[in-house]
Design a protein around this motif. Structure first.
Motif, mmCIF file in Angstrom:
data_model
loop_
_atom_site.group_PDB
_atom_site.id
_atom_site.type_symbol
_atom_site.label_atom_id
_atom_site.label_comp_id
_atom_site.label_asym_id
_atom_site.label_seq_id
_atom_site.Cartn_x
_atom_site.Cartn_y
_atom_site.Cartn_z
ATOM 1 N N THR A 75 -58.380 8.748 -23.114
ATOM 2 C CA THR A 75 -58.104 8.554 -24.464
ATOM 3 C C THR A 75 -56.735 7.831 -24.802
ATOM 4 O OG1 THR A 75 -57.433 10.740 -24.377
ATOM 5 C CG2 THR A 75 -59.612 10.338 -25.639
ATOM 6 N N ASP B 261 -48.794 14.589 -20.431
ATOM 7 C CA ASP B 261 -49.399 15.753 -21.318
ATOM 8 C C ASP B 261 -50.268 16.606 -20.174
ATOM 9 O OD1 ASP B 261 -51.020 16.760 -23.033
ATOM 10 O OD2 ASP B 261 -52.388 15.041 -23.277
ATOM 11 N N PHE C 19 -61.806 17.305 -19.846
ATOM 12 C CA PHE C 19 -60.863 17.738 -20.720
ATOM 13 C C PHE C 19 -60.883 16.868 -22.109
ATOM 14 C CE2 PHE C 19 -57.096 17.618 -23.507
ATOM 15 C CZ PHE C 19 -56.709 18.998 -23.586
ATOM 16 N N GLU D 44 -55.546 11.207 -13.122
ATOM 17 C CA GLU D 44 -56.087 12.309 -13.382
ATOM 18 C C GLU D 44 -56.769 12.944 -12.167
ATOM 19 O OE1 GLU D 44 -56.882 14.386 -16.192
ATOM 20 O OE2 GLU D 44 -58.115 15.301 -14.862
ATOM 21 N N ILE D 45 -56.293 14.435 -12.188
ATOM 22 C CA ILE D 45 -56.991 15.018 -10.893
ATOM 23 C C ILE D 45 -58.388 15.243 -10.829
ATOM 24 C CG2 ILE D 45 -56.614 17.331 -11.675
ATOM 25 C CD1 ILE D 45 -55.262 17.895 -8.981
ATOM 26 N N GLN E 242 -59.441 16.903 -26.261
ATOM 27 C CA GLN E 242 -58.692 17.682 -27.339
ATOM 28 C C GLN E 242 -59.710 18.454 -28.405
ATOM 29 O OE1 GLN E 242 -55.605 18.464 -27.180
ATOM 30 N NE2 GLN E 242 -54.456 16.880 -25.889
ATOM 31 N N SER F 8 -53.698 13.730 -7.800
ATOM 32 C CA SER F 8 -52.672 14.670 -8.609
ATOM 33 C C SER F 8 -51.645 13.786 -8.721
ATOM 34 C CB SER F 8 -52.447 15.744 -7.577
ATOM 35 O OG SER F 8 -51.306 15.666 -6.959
ATOM 36 N N VAL F 9 -51.005 14.155 -10.135
ATOM 37 C CA VAL F 9 -49.764 13.560 -10.202
ATOM 38 C C VAL F 9 -48.618 13.560 -9.234
ATOM 39 C CG1 VAL F 9 -47.867 13.748 -12.107
ATOM 40 C CG2 VAL F 9 -50.168 13.435 -12.714
ATOM 41 N N ASP F 10 -48.677 14.894 -8.677
ATOM 42 C CA ASP F 10 -47.711 15.230 -7.870
ATOM 43 C C ASP F 10 -47.750 14.172 -6.524
ATOM 44 O OD1 ASP F 10 -46.820 17.971 -9.181
ATOM 45 O OD2 ASP F 10 -49.188 17.640 -8.906
ATOM 46 N N TYR G 275 -51.766 12.703 -16.525
ATOM 47 C CA TYR G 275 -52.480 13.632 -16.768
ATOM 48 C C TYR G 275 -53.384 12.938 -17.928
ATOM 49 C CZ TYR G 275 -48.765 16.116 -14.847
ATOM 50 O OH TYR G 275 -47.524 16.708 -14.061
ATOM 51 N N CYS G 276 -54.090 12.039 -17.647
ATOM 52 C CA CYS G 276 -54.543 11.164 -18.555
ATOM 53 C C CYS G 276 -56.098 11.758 -19.152
ATOM 54 C CB CYS G 276 -54.993 9.779 -18.230
ATOM 55 S SG CYS G 276 -56.135 9.468 -16.872
ATOM 56 N N GLY G 277 -56.610 12.680 -18.590
ATOM 57 C CA GLY G 277 -58.019 12.958 -18.902
ATOM 58 C C GLY G 277 -58.998 12.097 -18.879
ATOM 59 N N TYR H 153 -52.003 11.132 -31.484
ATOM 60 C CA TYR H 153 -52.170 9.701 -30.677
ATOM 61 C C TYR H 153 -51.465 8.760 -31.408
ATOM 62 C CZ TYR H 153 -55.608 11.954 -27.578
ATOM 63 O OH TYR H 153 -56.268 12.840 -26.575
HETATM 64 C C1 SAM Z 1 -53.882 18.576 -21.644
HETATM 65 S S1 SAM Z 1 -54.859 17.742 -20.717
HETATM 66 C C2 SAM Z 1 -54.460 16.189 -21.283
HETATM 67 C C3 SAM Z 1 -55.535 14.921 -21.220
HETATM 68 C C4 SAM Z 1 -55.327 13.696 -22.014
HETATM 69 N N1 SAM Z 1 -54.092 13.162 -21.951
HETATM 70 C C5 SAM Z 1 -55.993 13.724 -23.617
HETATM 71 O O1 SAM Z 1 -54.966 13.638 -24.381
HETATM 72 O O2 SAM Z 1 -57.216 14.044 -23.701
HETATM 73 C C6 SAM Z 1 -54.406 17.689 -19.171
HETATM 74 C C7 SAM Z 1 -55.141 16.859 -17.984
HETATM 75 O O3 SAM Z 1 -54.410 17.039 -16.786
HETATM 76 C C8 SAM Z 1 -55.151 17.036 -15.750
HETATM 77 N N2 SAM Z 1 -54.619 17.634 -14.621
HETATM 78 C C9 SAM Z 1 -54.019 19.042 -14.691
HETATM 79 N N3 SAM Z 1 -53.250 19.044 -13.360
HETATM 80 C C10 SAM Z 1 -53.022 17.790 -12.800
HETATM 81 C C11 SAM Z 1 -52.554 17.387 -11.776
HETATM 82 N N4 SAM Z 1 -51.678 18.014 -10.868
HETATM 83 N N5 SAM Z 1 -52.559 15.962 -11.686
HETATM 84 C C12 SAM Z 1 -53.357 15.118 -12.471
HETATM 85 N N6 SAM Z 1 -53.761 15.822 -13.497
HETATM 86 C C13 SAM Z 1 -54.001 16.817 -13.680
HETATM 87 C C14 SAM Z 1 -56.373 18.106 -16.376
HETATM 88 O O4 SAM Z 1 -57.492 17.944 -15.833
HETATM 89 C C15 SAM Z 1 -56.543 17.547 -17.697
HETATM 90 O O5 SAM Z 1 -57.555 16.335 -17.674
#
Ligand code: SAM
Length: 361
Positions: A230, A291, A196, A246-247, A198, A273-275, A225-227, A208
């Motif tokens: 960044t 995010d 991922f 990040e998943i 932006q 996973s965040v959960d 959800y740190c991708g 940011y």
């Molecule tokens: C909108 S992006 C944000 C990424 C980052 N914050 C950025 O600004 O580039 C959402 C991210 O959450 C991750 N993601 C989706 N579901 C998730 C989960 N259940 N647990 C952890 N990460 C997850 C996706 O793979 C993606 O990298």
């Protein structure tokens, strides 16, 4: 088929004009609020209908005339007939309405940020056998000039091909490991083809920076959800410690790589996973950044965050105001909303990005 006349009263979730016919709403693609129009009903559902714009009798001053053939077929040009002010009205009002309806919360003082680039802002596109997909379908359409991106694609490549243009252009399929890079706030980031990142750099920089200005400084930050890391890395000089979760494996691997090349030692990344993460941890963090993807965070995880992590500040960036409002409905008794910014991350489309800043009551 009957032709009706009506005045556009408001917009639906996708920026389509809504006319009322015997109190029933009809969605008219390409119509603007206050325009008097002629329309034809195409489809009836129980609570609403779909109609086609036949003629504009009284034109809005917010309309931009364009002669892009088949603009309505292309996902991404849905608001191209609206000037910038009207696109803003639609987006800001949609966020207001979602918070009112879903979270029973009246937003005021909504900040708006739009970049200079209204076109050619996308750094990523996907083509299918050299074609774009028609909106909401897998029908292939040929486009010579895609107005939202300057990426030059190869029409001869077969399959689903992802293109990403940052420092270099990379392209390939979902299974390929290829990398490009980008620089933000002096940090270098490796970006995998399937990670991922932006898509609109100008607006992302504002987002940011906004997050950076609103965290509690010299404190512990959890970036959920740190991708590719960044936000975690950009916040690292202002934080005691940052943990990113990040998943996606490829994004996580990029995050680890990015930490190394930038020689950062107060950031750690966790591939979970965040959960799951919130179920097995309860460390206190002063700041939590959220995010998530379009589906939002969800009630259970929000409740864990409130009860177990209890951060002083939550900064929640979202690409779906409806799920953000739903998550906020569980937070609002414990957190006050200090700021909201609506970001025009996706000009010409009905997609909306928002950031809310919350403080513990
Ligand atoms: C909108 S992006 C944000 C990424 C980052 N914050 C950025 O600004 O580039 C959402 C991210 O959450 C991750 N993601 C989706 N579901 C998730 C989960 N259940 N647990 C952890 N990460 C997850 C996706 O793979 C993606 O990298």
């Amino acid at each position: 088929m009957n032709i009706y006349e009506g005045v556009v009263e408001f917009y639906n979730q996708h920026g389509e004009g809504v006319v009322l016919n015997n109190k029933k709403p009809y969605y008219v693609y390409g119509a603007i609020i206050d325009e008097k129009i002629k329309y034809q009903i195409l489809k009836e559902f129980k609570t609403y209908g779909i109609a086609q714009l036949i003629e504009i009798i009284e034109k809005s001053k917010n309309r931009i005339d364009h002669n892009i053939k088949d603009a309505h077929l292309i996902g991404g040009y849905d608001l191209i007939h609206m000037n910038e002010g009207e696109q803003k009205n639609f987006k800001v009002n949609r966020v207001k309405n979602d918070f009112k309806k879903i979270a029973q919360y009246e937003l005021d003082n909504i900040e708006w940020f739009a970049g200079k680039n209204k076109f050619k802002y996308r750094n990523k596109i996907t083509l299918h056998d050299g074609f774009f997909y028609q909106k909401n379908s897998k029908t292939k359409i040929a486009i010579n000039d895609f107005l939202l991106s300057s990426i030059k694609w190869d029409p001869n490549l077969r399959g689903d091909i992802i293109y990403r243009q940052l420092d270099t252009l990379i392209y390939g399929t979902k299974n390929e490991k290829k990398y490009t890079s980008d620089t933000l706030f002096g940090f270098k980031f490796r970006v995998g083809l399937n990670s991922f990142y932006q898509i609109n750099k100008e607006v992302t920089k504002y987002a940011y920076q906004f997050i950076r200005e609103n965290i509690i400084k010299e404190a512990n930050t959890l970036d959920l959800y740190c991708g590719i890391g960044t936000i975690s890395i950009i916040l690292s000089p202002f934080s005691k410690k940052v943990i990113g979760v990040e998943i996606n494996k490829e994004s996580y691997e990029d995050a680890i790589y990015n930490k190394k090349i930038n020689k950062i030692d107060n950031v750690d990344f966790i591939n979970k996973s965040v959960d799951q993460f919130v179920c097995i941890n309860d460390t206190h963090f002063e700041n939590i950044i959220l995010d998530p993807s379009r589906k939002g965070v969800g009630k259970q995880t929000i409740q864990k965050i409130i009860n177990d992590f209890s951060p002083e500040r939550i900064i929640y960036m979202s690409c779906n105001p409806a799920t953000q409002a739903s998550d906020f409905s569980y937070l609002k008794d414990f957190y006050q909303l200090d700021k909201i910014v609506v970001l025009d991350m996706f000009p010409q489309t009905y997609h909306i990005e928002t950031i809310i800043v919350l403080s513990k009551k």
